[in-house]
Write an enzyme that holds these catalytic residues in place. Structure first.
Site, PDB file in Angstrom:
ATOM      1  N   PHE A  35      39.068  21.646  42.037  1.00 53.64           N
ATOM      2  CA  PHE A  35      38.245  22.484  42.923  1.00 53.64           C
ATOM      3  C   PHE A  35      36.763  22.272  42.601  1.00 53.64           C
ATOM      4  CE2 PHE A  35      36.403  26.940  43.573  1.00 53.64           C
ATOM      5  CZ  PHE A  35      35.923  26.622  44.838  1.00 53.64           C
ATOM      6  N   THR A  91      43.242  32.898  40.203  1.00 54.28           N
ATOM      7  CA  THR A  91      43.200  31.845  39.180  1.00 54.28           C
ATOM      8  C   THR A  91      43.141  32.462  37.791  1.00 54.28           C
ATOM      9  OG1 THR A  91      42.213  30.234  40.663  1.00 54.28           O
ATOM     10  CG2 THR A  91      41.836  29.893  38.315  1.00 54.28           C
ATOM     11  N   TYR A 144      35.161  37.422  39.581  1.00 54.60           N
ATOM     12  CA  TYR A 144      35.075  36.641  38.344  1.00 54.60           C
ATOM     13  C   TYR A 144      35.128  37.569  37.130  1.00 54.60           C
ATOM     14  CZ  TYR A 144      33.201  33.232  34.979  1.00 54.60           C
ATOM     15  OH  TYR A 144      33.016  32.391  33.900  1.00 54.60           O
ATOM     16  N   THR A 174      26.338  28.260  29.135  1.00 52.70           N
ATOM     17  CA  THR A 174      26.390  26.954  28.487  1.00 52.70           C
ATOM     18  C   THR A 174      25.946  25.880  29.467  1.00 52.70           C
ATOM     19  OG1 THR A 174      28.239  27.797  27.195  1.00 52.70           O
ATOM     20  CG2 THR A 174      27.926  25.419  27.185  1.00 52.70           C
TER      21      THR A 174
HETATM   22  P1  NAD Z   1      33.788  24.197  35.943  1.00 53.13           P
HETATM   23  O1  NAD Z   1      33.800  24.813  37.305  1.00 53.13           O
HETATM   24  O2  NAD Z   1      33.044  22.916  35.771  1.00 53.13           O
HETATM   25  O3  NAD Z   1      35.267  23.956  35.421  1.00 53.13           O
HETATM   26  C1  NAD Z   1      36.380  24.696  35.841  1.00 53.13           C
HETATM   27  C2  NAD Z   1      37.535  23.728  36.036  1.00 53.13           C
HETATM   28  O4  NAD Z   1      38.699  24.473  36.419  1.00 53.13           O
HETATM   29  C3  NAD Z   1      37.264  22.717  37.160  1.00 53.13           C
HETATM   30  O5  NAD Z   1      37.635  21.439  36.752  1.00 53.13           O
HETATM   31  C4  NAD Z   1      38.142  23.221  38.302  1.00 53.13           C
HETATM   32  O6  NAD Z   1      38.521  22.205  39.196  1.00 53.13           O
HETATM   33  C5  NAD Z   1      39.314  23.825  37.540  1.00 53.13           C
HETATM   34  N1  NAD Z   1      40.033  24.851  38.303  1.00 53.13           N
HETATM   35  C6  NAD Z   1      39.515  25.878  39.018  1.00 53.13           C
HETATM   36  N2  NAD Z   1      40.500  26.606  39.561  1.00 53.13           N
HETATM   37  C7  NAD Z   1      41.673  26.019  39.185  1.00 53.13           C
HETATM   38  C8  NAD Z   1      43.039  26.306  39.439  1.00 53.13           C
HETATM   39  N3  NAD Z   1      43.420  27.328  40.219  1.00 53.13           N
HETATM   40  N4  NAD Z   1      43.984  25.489  38.896  1.00 53.13           N
HETATM   41  C9  NAD Z   1      43.625  24.420  38.124  1.00 53.13           C
HETATM   42  N5  NAD Z   1      42.341  24.107  37.850  1.00 53.13           N
HETATM   43  C10 NAD Z   1      41.372  24.902  38.374  1.00 53.13           C
HETATM   44  O7  NAD Z   1      33.229  25.307  34.953  1.00 53.13           O
HETATM   45  P2  NAD Z   1      32.934  25.236  33.386  1.00 53.13           P
HETATM   46  O8  NAD Z   1      31.524  25.622  33.206  1.00 53.13           O
HETATM   47  O9  NAD Z   1      33.434  23.990  32.816  1.00 53.13           O
HETATM   48  O10 NAD Z   1      33.821  26.461  32.863  1.00 53.13           O
HETATM   49  C11 NAD Z   1      35.071  26.271  32.224  1.00 53.13           C
HETATM   50  C12 NAD Z   1      35.622  27.614  31.766  1.00 53.13           C
HETATM   51  O11 NAD Z   1      34.716  28.238  30.861  1.00 53.13           O
HETATM   52  C13 NAD Z   1      35.847  28.595  32.899  1.00 53.13           C
HETATM   53  O12 NAD Z   1      37.029  29.323  32.657  1.00 53.13           O
HETATM   54  C14 NAD Z   1      34.650  29.502  32.800  1.00 53.13           C
HETATM   55  O13 NAD Z   1      34.926  30.793  33.309  1.00 53.13           O
HETATM   56  C15 NAD Z   1      34.393  29.533  31.310  1.00 53.13           C
HETATM   57  N6  NAD Z   1      32.995  29.869  31.013  1.00 53.13           N
HETATM   58  C16 NAD Z   1      31.990  28.968  31.254  1.00 53.13           C
HETATM   59  C17 NAD Z   1      30.677  29.324  30.988  1.00 53.13           C
HETATM   60  C18 NAD Z   1      29.530  28.373  31.204  1.00 53.13           C
HETATM   61  O14 NAD Z   1      28.385  28.756  30.997  1.00 53.13           O
HETATM   62  N7  NAD Z   1      29.739  27.127  31.577  1.00 53.13           N
HETATM   63  C19 NAD Z   1      30.389  30.605  30.506  1.00 53.13           C
HETATM   64  C20 NAD Z   1      31.432  31.495  30.306  1.00 53.13           C
HETATM   65  C21 NAD Z   1      32.739  31.113  30.542  1.00 53.13           C
END
Ligand code: NAD
Ligand code: UDP
Length: 310
Positions: A35, A91, A144, A174
């Site tokens: 996604f 999700t 979220y 991050t």
């Molecule tokens: P991102 O959107 O780049 O990565 C999320 C990944 O999950 C993507 O590859 C997407 O395709 C996949 N995905 C989404 N829905 C899905 C589903 N139903 N089934 C299978 N795959 C699915 O975001 P990110 O920054 O890499 O974040 C990764 C995780 O870390 C997330 O859970 C996010 O909530 C958490 N997080 C990130 C941050 C940040 O600052 N980047 C902060 C807090 C928490």
């Protein structure tokens, strides 16, 4: 060598984690529905015989035998998670149920990528893990925030009721290479705007704060948490406590890119938290971890990455 499942492994953070786990000699199964993630993020890993890429949606059950599960699947940028809010909460909640059910059945250790958003617009500053948060249950960010809060509840209940071996980290903002250039998060937005000579868009007065962590520091903490002592479940904050206003961030990006872009002020986003800073006392104590990459250094690496793609 461990066999490790990473959900959301083709996303920004997941791709860095997969890479690091492989480099440390593990076998990695990366599960993603693409996604917000992309094959491009992991294409350099496809030749590795210990890496497997699976297209799957975590809202559906999945069966595999692994030692550890990192559950990262969930869109993370407000633009993406608000695109289909029902899917976002599904999700988080159904993804957690499916992955916890799997962990229970195969007796795997499972780590949840929770978020500082569980604190909402915090009344306690800096945020400590014992603070319960201030979250609007029906605003645009709720799908979220509440999804991630429910996932934490599920993790704790599976632990208490079924003895599932859980680990929960609350990740603060991050950034780094492989952020999606259009995902709308502030660091990628400002850098892309600066490199393209476009206006730098500050939402609101720019005095709201965030504490930005470089991706390598996070991956280190995630792995330390996964391999932390038995019985330590968290939640534990993982972030860089250095706090900046969005105006300071914009000025830093302008200085480091040498752009002629100008700052413009747009209306604030609804329910935008006014400040955010992690208290990382617990992470220091339990994980013997603290971030080592400071903002300027991390921004330089991230700008270098975006120069190559925009
Ligand atoms: P991102 O959107 O780049 O990565 C999320 C990944 O999950 C993507 O590859 C997407 O395709 C996949 N995905 C989404 N829905 C899905 C589903 N139903 N089934 C299978 N795959 C699915 O975001 P990110 O920054 O890499 O974040 C990764 C995780 O870390 C997330 O859970 C996010 O909530 C958490 N997080 C990130 C941050 C940040 O600052 N980047 C902060 C807090 C928490
Ligand atoms: N923000 C901004 N300009 C942008 C994108 C975001 O001023 O082009 C602000 C946003 O309103 C918020 C902060 O930057 O106050 C961090 O936003 P982001 O979406 O990166 O993360 P989150 O709000 O989830 O912490």
């Amino acid at each position: 060598m461990k066999k490790i499942l990473v959900t959301g492994g083709a996303g920004f953070l997941g791709s860095h984690l997969c890479e690091r786990l492989l480099n440390e000699g593990n076998e990695v199964v990366c599960l993603d529905n693409f996604f917000t993630g992309s094959k491009k993020n992991v294409v350099h890993l496809l030749d590795n015989p210990y890496f497997e890429l699976v297209r799957h949606d975590v809202t559906m059950p999945y069966f595999i035998e692994v030692d550890q599960i990192y559950n990262l699947a969930c869109p993370a940028s407000p633009v993406h998670y608000q695109y289909n809010p029902i899917k976002t909460i599904k999700t988080s909640v159904m993804g957690a149920i499916n992955m916890l059910g799997l962990a229970k059945r195969i007796k795997a250790r499972i780590l949840q990528a929770s978020t500082s958003e569980v604190y909402g617009d915090p009344n306690v500053h800096p945020q400590v893990e014992s603070y319960w948060g201030n979250v609007n249950p029906w605003g645009p960010r709720s799908c979220y925030d509440e999804g991630k809060r429910s996932a934490e509840t599920l993790f704790m209940d599976y632990h208490l009721q079924n003895k599932v071996d859980i680990k929960v980290i609350r990740i603060f903002n991050t950034y780094g290479p492989r952020m999606h250039p259009n995902d709308g998060r502030v660091v990628s937005n400002f850098i892309v705007q600066a490199l393209q000579g476009k206006d730098i868009t500050i939402y609101g007065d720019g005095l709201q704060t965030r504490s930005f962590q470089y991706v390598d520091d996070l991956v280190e903490a995630m792995m330390r948490m996964m391999n932390s002592r038995d019985g330590f479940t968290g939640p534990v904050n993982v972030g860089n406590p250095n706090e900046f206003t969005m105006l300071e961030l914009a000025e830093k990006v302008i200085q480091l890119t040498g752009t002629s872009s100008k700052i413009v002020y747009l209306p604030p986003s609804q329910d935008d938290p006014t400040r955010r800073q992690p208290d990382i006392t617990l992470a220091k104590k339990e994980l013997d971890w603290e971030p080592v990459v400071q903002l300027e250094q991390g921004l330089i690496k991230t700008i270098e990455y975006f120069r190559g793609i925009v």
